[in-house]
Write an enzyme that holds these catalytic residues in place. Structure first.
Site, PDB file in Angstrom:
ATOM      1  N   ARG A  34       0.817  -1.224   0.000  1.00  0.00           N
ATOM      2  CA  ARG A  34       0.000   0.000   0.000  1.00  0.00           C
ATOM      3  C   ARG A  34       0.850   1.273   0.000  1.00  0.00           C
ATOM      4  O   ARG A  34       0.429   2.320  -0.476  1.00  0.00           O
ATOM      5  CB  ARG A  34      -0.916  -0.004   1.222  1.00  0.00           C
ATOM      6  CG  ARG A  34      -0.186   0.064   2.546  1.00  0.00           C
ATOM      7  CD  ARG A  34      -1.092  -0.201   3.718  1.00  0.00           C
ATOM      8  NE  ARG A  34      -0.338  -0.252   4.959  1.00  0.00           N
ATOM      9  CZ  ARG A  34      -0.805  -0.750   6.093  1.00  0.00           C
ATOM     10  NH1 ARG A  34      -2.012  -1.262   6.135  1.00  0.00           N
ATOM     11  NH2 ARG A  34      -0.065  -0.756   7.174  1.00  0.00           N
ATOM     12  N   GLY A  39       9.691  -0.981   2.055  1.00  0.00           N
ATOM     13  CA  GLY A  39       9.364  -1.328   3.429  1.00  0.00           C
ATOM     14  C   GLY A  39       9.980  -0.401   4.460  1.00  0.00           C
ATOM     15  O   GLY A  39      10.503   0.666   4.148  1.00  0.00           O
ATOM     16  N   CYS A  41      12.694  -0.653   6.135  1.00  0.00           N
ATOM     17  CA  CYS A  41      14.135  -0.428   5.957  1.00  0.00           C
ATOM     18  C   CYS A  41      14.403   0.785   5.067  1.00  0.00           C
ATOM     19  O   CYS A  41      15.135   1.698   5.455  1.00  0.00           O
ATOM     20  CB  CYS A  41      14.783  -1.667   5.350  1.00  0.00           C
ATOM     21  SG  CYS A  41      16.518  -1.416   4.934  1.00  0.00           S
ATOM     22  N   GLY A 113      -3.883  -5.316   1.089  1.00  0.00           N
ATOM     23  CA  GLY A 113      -4.083  -6.726   0.791  1.00  0.00           C
ATOM     24  C   GLY A 113      -4.614  -7.522   1.956  1.00  0.00           C
ATOM     25  O   GLY A 113      -4.363  -7.199   3.122  1.00  0.00           O
ATOM     26  N   ALA A 184      19.909  -1.016  19.115  1.00  0.00           N
ATOM     27  CA  ALA A 184      20.519  -0.347  17.974  1.00  0.00           C
ATOM     28  C   ALA A 184      19.803   0.954  17.617  1.00  0.00           C
ATOM     29  O   ALA A 184      20.442   1.991  17.409  1.00  0.00           O
ATOM     30  CB  ALA A 184      20.533  -1.293  16.775  1.00  0.00           C
ATOM     31  N   ALA A 269      12.189   3.699  21.864  1.00  0.00           N
ATOM     32  CA  ALA A 269      12.906   2.786  20.965  1.00  0.00           C
ATOM     33  C   ALA A 269      13.046   1.441  21.658  1.00  0.00           C
ATOM     34  O   ALA A 269      14.137   0.911  21.821  1.00  0.00           O
ATOM     35  CB  ALA A 269      14.272   3.370  20.612  1.00  0.00           C
ATOM     36  N   ASP A 312      10.391  -9.926   9.157  1.00  0.00           N
ATOM     37  CA  ASP A 312      10.058  -9.597  10.548  1.00  0.00           C
ATOM     38  C   ASP A 312       8.808 -10.316  11.036  1.00  0.00           C
ATOM     39  O   ASP A 312       8.731 -10.723  12.197  1.00  0.00           O
ATOM     40  CB  ASP A 312       9.840  -8.085  10.699  1.00  0.00           C
ATOM     41  CG  ASP A 312      11.141  -7.302  10.704  1.00  0.00           C
ATOM     42  OD1 ASP A 312      12.211  -7.916  10.503  1.00  0.00           O
ATOM     43  OD2 ASP A 312      11.087  -6.072  10.899  1.00  0.00           O
ATOM     44  N   HIS A 445      48.681  -3.233   4.822  1.00  0.00           N
ATOM     45  CA  HIS A 445      49.081  -2.188   5.768  1.00  0.00           C
ATOM     46  C   HIS A 445      49.206  -0.864   5.024  1.00  0.00           C
ATOM     47  O   HIS A 445      49.770  -0.821   3.925  1.00  0.00           O
ATOM     48  CB  HIS A 445      50.427  -2.554   6.398  1.00  0.00           C
ATOM     49  CG  HIS A 445      50.973  -1.480   7.286  1.00  0.00           C
ATOM     50  ND1 HIS A 445      50.511  -1.273   8.568  1.00  0.00           N
ATOM     51  CD2 HIS A 445      51.926  -0.541   7.066  1.00  0.00           C
ATOM     52  CE1 HIS A 445      51.173  -0.263   9.117  1.00  0.00           C
ATOM     53  NE2 HIS A 445      52.043   0.204   8.216  1.00  0.00           N
TER      54      HIS A 445
END
Length: 466
Positions: A34, A39, A41, A113, A184, A269, A312, A445
């Site tokens: 929709r 998404g 992310c 949906g 996180a 969070a 998820d 290095h």
């Protein structure tokens, strides 16, 4: 009504990857989504948050410009343009997914949906309902959403009590902010707002920030945040929350003391909830786990034949890369290919604050809990030449190996670019390399990655540069 081989409900990382891979294998695929493609992310998580963290990192580097002989007068920090840039980056990524759908002829059904019996999905588009059939599979990839903490008085209100979604469209950085939850998401946004001048207080109920990470990593990040005057209260208990139109007050008990905290904004969070409501699970008879996720087996099958779940909404680690891998593996299975199962014990964990934190495998405490015979190797970035050149000497590489055979039980990195460096160790673990085999791989290095080689040497008792 249209007939497809596969219908995917949800256009996030798990869903769109599954759809594209199915199309590559010659299947006719539709994705019901929709919102814009990508998404959480792409739209409300990984991508815009990392854009803001890039801005935050630049703000910190500008503060050290004089060390490099660069004088910058009149520096001003303004969160608004950084936010707008992050939204633009997000849209670019979403349009990229849209382009891939056109390239591989994946049909996007832009609407709401709902699952129906008989491998059917009804879609409401602009008020009109249409039903589509799937010959092979219906894939549930509806993702997850932010949630508040109404049980302690922190109900999301989009004004004072905010979610990670809300702060991504904030016009300015508040003077003060409490961040409830130090996983996180919490530490990343604490980092961002502190860089833009907000006085940030992190409140975490667990004994450490980033509680799923190795204790040494959590302690190192807490030390770095303390240097930046980000207040961290762990083992925190919140009570007496009062929210007004202009701010919030609360009592916080931590470390044996109780203090009153008054802030302009509160960022909650403290976890996410799977999107399982109003998608037709009950009508089809699909069962959920005790924790509310869609219940699946090792082939992503639900209890109803022809219906699968990934990402998820199906549980395990709620990470975009885990969902993408599930989408790819499921598509291969649907295409009749032999697919290597998802290795849930080798999913990298990455946090993009400054310094970054990345890990794979077991923490040292988990090794102790499992009574494993192990050895630890550790190398600080303060002893790494490349880290000194960039002035990014916070952190370390920590390798935990099996004492007898040298198998890498866990690897943990705190420092600049940790989230890029961890993949050497992801590959090593996936292929069951030992620390001796990592030692045989020459590390250029000067590079930050030399620290991995040195940590490996330390686990063998022969570190060279510290």
């Amino acid at each position: 009504m249209a007939l497809f081989d596969v219908i995917v409900l949800g256009g996030g990382p798990a869903g769109y990857v599954c759809a594209i891979r199915c199309a590559q294998l010659g299947m006719q695929v539709a994705v019901v989504e929709r919102e814009a493609l990508g998404g959480t992310c792409v739209l409300w998580g990984c991508i815009p948050a990392k854009s803001l963290l890039e801005s935050a990192g630049l703000a910190q580097k500008i503060g050290k410009a004089a060390e490099h002989g660069i004088t910058i007068d009149g520096v001003k920090l303004d969160f608004g343009p950084a936010m707008k840039r992050s939204r633009s980056v997000s849209q670019q990524n979403s349009k990229g997914v849209e382009f891939l759908f056109k390239k591989y002829k994946v049909q996007w059904l832009r609407g709401e949906g709902q699952l129906e019996k008989g491998k059917k999905v009804s879609v409401t588009i602009d008020g009109k309902k249409e039903t589509h059939d799937a010959k092979k599979a219906v894939v549930i990839a509806t993702g997850s959403r932010v949630k508040g903490l109404p049980q302690i008085g922190l109900e999301l209100d989009k004004n004072v009590v905010l979610s990670s979604d809300d702060v991504l469209v904030a016009e300015k950085a508040p003077a003060t902010m409490a961040v409830v939850g130090a996983g996180a998401v919490g530490v990343e946004f604490a980092d961002v707002f502190a860089a833009f001048g907000t006085k940030v207080t992190i409140l975490e109920v667990a004994p450490t920030i980033l509680p799923i990470e190795d204790a040494d990593c959590s302690a190192e990040l807490a030390k770095a945040f303390k240097k930046r005057k980000i207040e961290v209260l762990t083992g925190a208990k919140i009570s007496n929350v009062k929210v007004s139109k202009t701010g919030a007050t609360m009592s916080v008990e931590a470390g044996g003391q109780t203090q009153a905290l008054e802030v302009e904004k509160v960022l909650v969070a403290a976890g996410r909830a799977p999107n399982v409501e109003k998608i037709g699970l009950e009508a089809v008879g699909i069962t959920k786990s005790d924790r509310g996720f869609v219940k699946i087996n090792d082939k992503f099958e639900t209890n109803v034949p022809g219906y699968y779940a990934i990402g998820d909404v199906a549980g395990n680690q709620m990470l975009a890369h885990k969902g993408q891998r599930e989408g790819h593996v499921l598509a291969d299975l649907l295409g009749g290919l032999h697919a290597h199962p998802v290795n849930y014990k080798n999913v990298p964990s990455c946090t993009y604050c400054h310094p970054e934190v990345a890990s794979i495998g077991l923490t040292e405490q988990a090794c102790k809990d499992q009574k494993l015979d192990y050895k630890v190797g550790k190398f600080p970035f303060s002893a790494n030449g490349r880290a000194r050149t960039s002035g990014e000497t916070d952190g370390f590489v920590k390798i935990i190996r099996d004492a007898k055979y040298g198998e890498i039980l866990g690897a943990h990195i705190v420092g600049a670019h940790a989230t890029e460096m961890i993949h050497e160790l992801v590959v090593a673990r996936e292929n069951e390399f030992t620390v001796e085999e990592i030692d045989l791989a020459m590390h250029a290095h000067p590079t930050l990655s030399e620290a991995i080689g040195e940590a490996v040497l330390d686990s063998l008792g022969k570190m060279l540069h510290a």
